[in-house]
Design an enzyme around this catalytic site. Sequence first.
Site, mmCIF file in Angstrom:
data_model
loop_
_atom_site.group_PDB
_atom_site.id
_atom_site.type_symbol
_atom_site.label_atom_id
_atom_site.label_comp_id
_atom_site.label_asym_id
_atom_site.label_seq_id
_atom_site.Cartn_x
_atom_site.Cartn_y
_atom_site.Cartn_z
ATOM 1 N N CYS A 69 0.548 -0.965 0.166
ATOM 2 C CA CYS A 69 0.358 -0.564 0.067
ATOM 3 C C CYS A 69 0.842 0.929 0.351
ATOM 4 O O CYS A 69 1.880 1.540 0.991
ATOM 5 C CB CYS A 69 -0.744 0.153 1.096
ATOM 6 S SG CYS A 69 -1.950 1.348 0.922
ATOM 7 N N CYS A 187 -0.636 3.329 -6.637
ATOM 8 C CA CYS A 187 -1.557 2.983 -5.569
ATOM 9 C C CYS A 187 -1.694 1.561 -5.847
ATOM 10 O O CYS A 187 -2.192 1.769 -7.541
ATOM 11 C CB CYS A 187 -2.840 3.928 -5.594
ATOM 12 S SG CYS A 187 -4.023 3.633 -4.982
HETATM 13 N N1 DGL Z 1 -4.321 0.678 -1.824
HETATM 14 C C1 DGL Z 1 -2.973 2.097 -1.023
HETATM 15 C C2 DGL Z 1 -2.169 2.713 -1.991
HETATM 16 O O1 DGL Z 1 -1.673 1.881 -2.629
HETATM 17 C C3 DGL Z 1 -4.440 3.311 -1.743
HETATM 18 C C4 DGL Z 1 -6.384 3.122 -1.283
HETATM 19 C C5 DGL Z 1 -6.247 3.901 0.384
HETATM 20 O O2 DGL Z 1 -6.460 5.287 -0.051
HETATM 21 O O3 DGL Z 1 -6.330 3.183 1.448
HETATM 22 O O4 DGL Z 1 -2.165 3.647 -1.884
#
Ligand code: DGL
Length: 273
Positions: A69, A187
Site C-alpha cells: 500500500c 497506488c
Molecule cells: N492501496 C492504497 C495505496 O496504494 C490506496 C487505498 C487507500 O486509500 O486506502 O495507496
Amino acid sequence: MIGFFDSGFGGLTVLRSVVDLLPEYDYLYLGDNARVPYGTRSQNVVYEFTRQAVDYLFKQQCPLIIIACNTSSARALRKIQQEFLPETYPDRRVLGVIRPAAEELAERNCRKVGILATEGVVASNIYVEELMNLGPSIKVFQQACPLLVPIIEAGEKEWEGTDMIIGKYLSQLFGQDGEIDTILLACTHYPIVHENFERAVSGKTIVLDQGPIVARKLKDYLKRHPEVDDRLTKKGTKFFLTTDISDKFDHLARIFYGESIHSKLITLESLCF
Ligand code: DGL
C-alpha cells in the site's frame, strides 16, 4: 509465510505478481477493508492502523511483511522500521512498495514522470524525495486521484464514469507538463483500471504498475538476504484475511487476484481510532 498488507483489495495486484514470480513461498494477505480508504487520512491514523496490521501479521509468525500500500508505505513504513521493529520485533523485516518503484523509474532513465496516487502519498512528497536521490535529473509531477479507490473498491471498472474521472485526472497531470513520458500508478488499487489508463493515453506515455516491479525487487532482495529467505516456508500456500465482510471480499478479490479465494474475517486490536 510472507505477510502482505493493504488497506483493502489493492495489495492483491502486488500479491498476484509476486506469486506469479515466486510461487513456491507461502503467503498471508491482510486487507483492512473495514477502514479503507487510508489515502484521505492523517499520518498518525495511517501509522496506527498500519502498525496494528503489521503487529497482527507478526503474531501469525510472518518473518517478513510487504506493505503493499503506497499510503502506508509513505506514512508509516519509516517509523515502523526505525521505532516499532527495533523495540518490538528486532528480528523481523518490513518492506514497502515506494522504494522499488522509485528505483525502477531511475533505472529506466525516464525524463519526466507522472505520479498518480492518493492524497496522502502526494502530500507526503515521498516520490519526489526518493527520486531526488535516485534519479536527480528526473522531473516529477504528481496528481492525487481521490475518487479512484472508492470506485475500484465498488467494482466499477467498466462504468463509463470511471473513464471520465480518469480523463479528468490525466488532464490535470498533463496540464502540469504535456511531455510526461512515464506514468507510475503509485497506488496498488489503480492496476485494476490499468486498461482504462492505457486507453486514455493511447500509447503516447508508458503506464507502469508496481506489482511486477515489486516482485522482481523482492526476488532480488531474498537472494541478497539468505538469512531472511531461510526463515520463509515454501509450500506454495495462500491465506487471505479481511477486517470486513468476507463474502464481499471473496467476490471482489476474485476479480482483483484472478482466482477464487476464501477469506477469513479477523479483528485488529482496535477497529476504531
Ligand atoms: N492501496 C492504497 C495505496 O496504494 C490506496 C487505498 C487507500 O486509500 O486506502 O495507496
